[in-house]
Design an enzyme around this catalytic site. Structure first.
Site, PDB file in Angstrom:
ATOM      1  N   GLU A 153       0.832 102.475  -1.176  1.00 12.36           N
ATOM      2  CA  GLU A 153       1.495 101.550  -0.252  1.00 12.36           C
ATOM      3  C   GLU A 153       2.989 101.829  -0.155  1.00 12.36           C
ATOM      4  O   GLU A 153       3.577 101.793   0.934  1.00 12.36           O
ATOM      5  CB  GLU A 153       1.211 100.113  -0.695  1.00 12.36           C
ATOM      6  CG  GLU A 153      -0.243  99.723  -0.459  1.00 12.36           C
ATOM      7  CD  GLU A 153      -0.638  98.397  -1.084  1.00 12.36           C
ATOM      8  OE1 GLU A 153      -1.685  97.853  -0.667  1.00 12.36           O
ATOM      9  OE2 GLU A 153       0.065  97.915  -1.986  1.00 12.36           O
ATOM     10  N   ALA A 165      -4.748  90.356  -9.169  1.00 15.28           N
ATOM     11  CA  ALA A 165      -4.491  88.929  -8.957  1.00 15.28           C
ATOM     12  C   ALA A 165      -5.766  88.082  -8.879  1.00 15.28           C
ATOM     13  O   ALA A 165      -5.840  87.022  -9.521  1.00 15.28           O
ATOM     14  CB  ALA A 165      -3.641  88.741  -7.708  1.00 15.28           C
TER      15      ALA A 165
END
Length: 431
Positions: A178, A323
Site C-alpha cells: 500500500e 484489527a
C-alpha cells in the site's frame, strides 16, 4: 435493637492496558456492567492503524484516523481513563505500575498493548528505516518523503538527486504494498507540475520482499496481480532476497547496493513487553502464548489479546495479528468477564472468524480475498474503501475520508502534504 448494616461488597476492578482495537472493544462491551474499569494508554488517542500509511503518504490528516480516548468513552460512567505508560505487573499483589509511580490494583487484567516494528536483530537499522505503527511514525515518514523532493529540487548533482528521489520500502505485505503504490501515485500524479527543476515522475519506488512473492497471505493469483499492478504504476519489485544491511546511504540485498535516502520498514513487528511483565515465555516476536480462552498461563484473571498474544486457530495455524482479530478477542474477553460475574467460571475457548484479506494498490486498484469471493482491480478498490469507511468512528470522519479519496481519485491532489516537526538533526540546517 440497633440494626448493623452489612457493608456493600466492593465492585469488581477491571484494568485494561491499551486502547487499541482489542482494548476499546472490551470496554465498549462492558459499558453497562456494574464494575469499575480503568483504561490505561500511553497516548490519549485511539488510532485506526489500517489507514496509518495514508497519513505517511500525504493522503489523510492525522485527525481523520485518530480520536481522543476520553471523548470516545465520555458516556461510559463506569470507565476511568488514565494517560500513562505501564512498566510492570505484580501478579501476586495484583497491581499494575506506571512509569510516573502510580500503582493500580485489579481483580481482572486485560493486556492489549499492541506491537512495534521489529528488525530481526538489527535494531541499528531503525534510524535509517523507520517503521509505521504510530501517528508519530507516520508524520515523521511523511516529513522524510516530502523533504526528499524539496532537497532534490535544490541538488545540482544528478547522482545525489537520484539518491534523494529513490524510495525503498522493505516488506511486501499489505502495508508495504500500500505504501509503494501510494508513493508511486504521489510522485507521478499528485506532485506533477509542482517543481521547476526536478520531474517528480522520475522518482524511483523500490519494494523489496524477502519471500517469494508480495502479499504472501493472499492466494497466488491475487499476489501476482498485485505485483503487476505495482509495476504498472512504476514500482520496481524485488522478491526472494531479504535486505542484509540498512544505512544512511541506502540498502544492500542480493549482493548489490541500492543508493537511497528514504527507506521505510514494513517487514516485521515486535510485541510489547507484556510477556516479560508476567515472567512468561514468548515467541521470537515477543508474543505471549495464551490459553485457548485468551488467559495467560497460570493466571486465569489475566487476559492477553491482540498483537501482544499468539493464539492458535484450530488446525488453521495461528490467529493473524490484524484489527478484526483483536476486535473479536476484545468481544470474547468481555463476554467471558460477564459470565464470570454471573458465576460461570468455566473455560470459554476463543473462536476466530476470518472475514477476509484486503490490500489496495494505488488509488484505483486493490485485491480482496474473502475465500468464497476474490476480487481485483477497480471493483476490489471500491469494496476495500467501503470496508474501511464502515469501520471508521463517527459520521464526520467517514464523510471526510470518503470525500478525500473521491477528490484524490478524480484530481490526484492530496491536501495533507505538510512538512511539520523537523527532525532534531535538521533543525539548524537548511532544507
Amino acid at each position: 435493637m440497633t440494626q448493623v448494616e452489612t457493608p456493600a461488597a466492593p465492585r469488581h476492578r477491571l484494568v485494561i492496558v491499551g486502547a487499541g482495537f482489542g482494548g476499546l472493544v472490551t470496554v465498549q462491551n462492558l459499558r453497562n456492567v456494574d464494575i469499575d474499569i480503568t483504561l490505561i494508554d500511553q497516548r490519549n488517542h485511539h488510532l485506526f492503524q489500517p489507514l496509518l500509511y495514508q497519513v505517511a503518504t500525504s493522503t489523510l490528516a492525522t485527525s481523520e484516523i485518530a480520536w481522543p480516548i476520553r471523548h470516545l468513552l465520555r458516556k461510559f460512567k463506569n470507565v476511568k481513563t488514565l494517560l500513562g505508560t505501564v512498566h510492570s505487573v505484580d501478579t501476586t499483589a495484583k497491581t499494575v505500575s506506571t512509569l510516573d509511580g502510580e500503582t493500580i490494583p485489579y481483580d481482572t487484567l486485560v493486556l492489549a498493548t499492541g506491537a512495534r516494528h521489529a528488525y530481526f536483530g538489527h535494531d541499528d537499522w531503525e534510524p535509517f528505516a523507520p517503521g509505521l505503527k504510530t501517528l508519530e511514525d507516520a508524520t515523521m515518514i511523511r516529513r522524510r518523503i516530502l523533504t526528499a523532493f524539496e532537497k532534490a529540487e535544490r541538488e545540482p548533482d544528478p547522482a545525489k538527486r537520484q539518491e534523494l528521489l529513490t524510495f525503498v520500502i522493505i516488506g511486501g505485505g499489505p502495508t508495504g504494498v500500500e505504501i509503494a503504490g501510494t508513493l508511486a501515485d504521489l510522485s507521478r500524479d499528485t506532485l506533477k507540475g509542482d517543481f521547476r527543476v526536478i520531474d517528480p515522475a522520475t522518482a524511483r519506488v523500490v519494494l523489496i520482499e524477502g519471500g517469494t512473492r508480495v502479499l504472501g497471505a493472499f492466494n497466488e493469483e491475487l499476489s501476482a496481480y498485485a505485483q503487476r499492478a505495482l509495476e504498472k504504476l512504476g514500482v520496481t519489485v524485488h522478491v526472494g532476497n531479504p535486505v542484509t544491511a540498512c544505512h544512511a546511504d541506502g540498502v544492500e540485498f542480493a549482493g548489490q547496493s541500492l543508493q537511497a535516502k528514504t527507506i521505510i520498514w514494513a517487514a516485521g513487528v515486535q510485541a510489547s513487553p507484556a510477556a516479560k511483565w508476567l515472567n512468561a515465555s514468548s515467541d521470537r516476536a515477543g508474543r505471549l502464548a495464551v490459553n485457548p480462552d485468551l488467559t495467560a498461563p497460570d493466571h486465569p484473571e489475566i487476559f492477553v489479546i491482540g498483537d501482544t498474544a499468539t493464539v492458535a486457530n484450530g488446525d488453521k495455524g495461528m490467529v493473524p495479528g490484524i484489527a478484526p482479530a483483536a476486535k473479536q478477542q476484545g468481544a470474547h474477553v468481555a463476554k467471558t468477564i460477564k459470565a464470570r460475574l454471573a458465576g460461570d467460571n468455566g473455560p470459554k475457548p476463543f473462536r476466530y472468524r476470518h472475514a477476509g484479506d484486503l490490500a489496495t494498490i494505488g488509488k484505483r486498484a486493490a485485491v480482496t480475498d474473502f475465500g468464497f469471493i476474490k476480487l481485483k482491480g477497480y471493483p476490489a478498490w471500491w469494496l476495500w474503501g467501503l470496508a474501511h469507511i464502515y469501520f471508521l468512528i463517527g459520521v464526520r470522519n467517514r464523510l471526510a475520508v470518503a470525500l478525500s479519496w473521491l477528490w484524490i481519485s478524480v484530481t490526484g491532489a492530496r491536501s495533507a502534504r505538510l512538512i511539520t516537526q523537523r527532525e532534531a538533526a535538521e533543525e539548524d540546517k537548511p532544507i
